[in-house]
Design an enzyme around this catalytic site. Structure first.
Site, PDB file in Angstrom:
ATOM      1  N   ASP A 163      63.169  14.243  34.906  1.00  0.00           N
ATOM      2  CA  ASP A 163      62.324  13.326  34.134  1.00  0.00           C
ATOM      3  C   ASP A 163      62.314  13.813  32.681  1.00  0.00           C
ATOM      4  O   ASP A 163      61.830  14.913  32.400  1.00  0.00           O
ATOM      5  CB  ASP A 163      60.904  13.353  34.734  1.00  0.00           C
ATOM      6  CG  ASP A 163      59.986  12.342  34.086  1.00  0.00           C
ATOM      7  OD1 ASP A 163      60.360  11.759  33.049  1.00  0.00           O
ATOM      8  OD2 ASP A 163      58.874  12.132  34.608  1.00  0.00           O
ATOM      9  N   ASP A 218      64.641   7.024  31.698  1.00  0.00           N
ATOM     10  CA  ASP A 218      64.436   8.459  31.469  1.00  0.00           C
ATOM     11  C   ASP A 218      64.338   9.295  32.733  1.00  0.00           C
ATOM     12  O   ASP A 218      64.042  10.478  32.675  1.00  0.00           O
ATOM     13  CB  ASP A 218      63.165   8.659  30.630  1.00  0.00           C
ATOM     14  CG  ASP A 218      61.949   8.023  31.273  1.00  0.00           C
ATOM     15  OD1 ASP A 218      62.122   7.171  32.148  1.00  0.00           O
ATOM     16  OD2 ASP A 218      60.822   8.385  30.906  1.00  0.00           O
ATOM     17  N   GLU A 219      64.575   8.697  33.886  1.00  0.00           N
ATOM     18  CA  GLU A 219      64.475   9.470  35.122  1.00  0.00           C
ATOM     19  C   GLU A 219      65.719   9.261  35.966  1.00  0.00           C
ATOM     20  O   GLU A 219      66.364   8.219  35.872  1.00  0.00           O
ATOM     21  CB  GLU A 219      63.244   9.030  35.936  1.00  0.00           C
ATOM     22  CG  GLU A 219      61.929   9.266  35.233  1.00  0.00           C
ATOM     23  CD  GLU A 219      60.733   8.837  36.085  1.00  0.00           C
ATOM     24  OE1 GLU A 219      60.815   8.899  37.329  1.00  0.00           O
ATOM     25  OE2 GLU A 219      59.726   8.428  35.493  1.00  0.00           O
TER      26      GLU A 219
END
Lengths: 79, 439
Positions: free
Chosen positions: B35, B133-134
């Site tokens: 993350d 973003d993960e």
């Protein structure tokens, strides 16, 4: 303090896609030959921001970083 | 076997959680969840020529003039002032007058996101992005990686490489399933690796709030709380039939998640699962206070949603609409169709009906509105309604419109309705500047 400065670069693209900078044209028109390439690695610019492929170049007896970022070249210019 | 104290019966009861067993499901798997911390704000700072920005509170915000003026992301310094994602810029400024506001640059975030995914791919080809973003990474079967401790070594290396090459930090969770790996990445932020292995189940995972588990939102957590279920361990102890009775099929899934029994694989990079729904929403420059304004906006939303449906060769058998009124109260309504369609005219007709049934616009104007096509089916399976008698004319018109847009751009053809009042629109939907291009 350093400023991100985009520069014109003459580079060689070899037959397997590697890019080697050969000449840097400074803002005032001065040309700097890249005498040797000491290191190539993906890297963030800790002084000016951004990231790309960082070339550690030997220019006139000194080492300088040249970044290839998103199809543009920049140097970390000293103010 | 574990001992737990039951407050209701005042007894100590024992329950068996297979996750803690050495022979349980997922044994031998190594899954990472990475993350990227405060992603938008971190990218803006990493890309800024002003290096002193790292020591200042920074937030990324939407366009104020377009009424998207909320905080989209903030850095750690801004968090210390209590700045929250989703709050109004004016409120954030009150909390932190020195807050530096930056506009959002989605192209830049995409470039960083792609670069991060390329870094992950150096370690495995099983990289499943979860948002910008993960991402999950499956390390199982990779050379020399057989324990979560090996996974921790890789996680630490990934964090180091992200910092060196992109100048941003990540929190990485390591476990033997996707759910607990995600739990691990949320556990410690920023820039940390957290291992959540079987031997930590009783001490760390079980007492964590159930709301920490992926897919448990506010309403599910509230529902669980009303039955006295507050922790992950509480959920794991329940009868799965009971959970199903209160949460539907999600209850069964939640049961397996909380027991570490989720076996879903990490997809190969590039594998895109078929979409379950497609939607577009907008916050227009002015509040929606009349049905004609709403119809105008719905018309454009239906147009873009249906274009996407047809591009994916799908049709929908249901519509879900979401509304946010001027008091920032959000609610959803949905309707089932008795036929499958990808026609904007059909969607507009049903969405107008749904809108009229759901909202009194004169009493409570809307701030934003969205429409989502649900219950998708392949378009090549003919699904004809008994009451549909257009003989396929709509499909011919839609197909012609799609061909025109392919050749001359999305805005080359549009419904006459949307020409009425262009100022009320002006949103950008999925890369198409739909109305600003109408000249």
């Amino acid at each position: 303090m350093r400023t991100k400065t985009y520069v014109k670069v003459t580079a060689i693209f070899d037959d397997i896609g590697n890019i080697f900078p050969k000449k840097i044209e400074w803002e005032d028109g001065t040309n700097y030959e890249v005498d040797k390439i000491i290191d190539i690695r993906p890297c963030a610019s800790t002084k000016c921001g951004g990231f790309g492929i960082r070339y550690t170049c030997g220019i006139r007896g000194k080492e300088a970083f040249l970044f290839f970022e998103d199809n543009r070249w920049f140097v970390e210019r000293k103010d | 076997m574990s001992r737990t104290f039951d407050e209701k019966t005042q007894n100590t009861k024992e329950f068996f959680c297979p996750y803690t067993s050495n022979h349980g499901i997922n044994r031998g798997r190594v899954v990472l969840h990475a993350d990227l911390n405060n992603f938008f704000a971190s990218v803006e700072c990493a890309n800024s020529p002003d290096r002193s920005i790292f020591s200042k509170p920074v937030a990324v915000c939407g366009n104020i003039e377009m009424r998207h003026g909320i905080i989209l992301a903030k850095n750690e310094k801004a968090k210390l002032y209590g700045v929250k994602t989703g709050e109004k810029i004016s409120d954030a400024k009150k909390k932190c007058p020195s807050l530096i506001l930056m506009g959002a640059h989605y192209d830049l975030y995409m470039r960083y996101s792609r670069a991060a995914r390329k870094i992950y791919q150096r370690y495995t080809d099983r990289v499943e992005p979860f948002g910008m973003d993960e991402a999950w990474l499956e390390l199982t079967g990779n050379d020399g990686i057989c324990t979560v401790e090996d996974g921790k070594r890789v996680a630490d290396e990934i964090r180091k490489v992200l910092k060196e090459e992109l100048g941003i930090t990540a929190s990485v969770g390591v476990s033997d399933n996707k759910i607990f790996a995600k739990l691990g990445s949320d556990y410690k932020k920023p820039d940390a690796t957290t291992v959540l292995a079987r031997d930590q189940y009783q001490n760390i995972i079980s007492p964590m709030p159930a709301s920490e588990i992926l897919y448990v939102g506010r309403s599910t957590a509230a529902r669980l709380r009303s039955y006295g279920i507050t922790t992950i361990g509480d959920v794991a102890r329940q009868n799965p039939h009971f959970l199903k009775s209160i949460l539907g099929k999600n209850g069964e899934a939640l049961y397996t998640y909380c027991r570490g029994e989720d076996t879903s694989p990490v997809a190969l990079f590039g594998e895109v699962p078929a979409a379950k729904s497609m939607g577009n929403s907008t916050t227009p420059p002015k509040d929606i206070s009349s049905f004609s304004d709403a119809k105008l906006i719905l018309s454009s939303l239906c147009d873009t949603v249906c274009s996407r449906l047809r591009a994916e060769n799908t049709k929908c058998r249901g519509i879900k609409m979401n509304f946010r009124d001027i008091n920032l109260c959000s609610f959803e309504r949905q309707i089932k169709l008795d036929f499958a369609t990808s026609s904007a005219r059909d969607l507009l007709a049903f969405s107008c009906r749904l809108l009229a049934e759901s909202v009194d616009l004169e009493k409570t104007p809307l701030r934003s509105m969205g429409i989502c096509a649900i219950d998708l089916v392949p378009a090549d399976i003919p699904q004809i309604s008994l009451f549909e008698k257009d003989g396929g004319k709509k499909d011919v018109i839609d197909s012609t419109v799609d061909k025109l847009r392919l050749r001359f751009g999305f805005s080359c053809v549009s419904t006459a309705l949307t020409l009425c009042d262009r100022e009320k629109l002006g949103y950008i939907a999925r890369g198409y500047e739909v109305f600003t291009n109408l000249r």
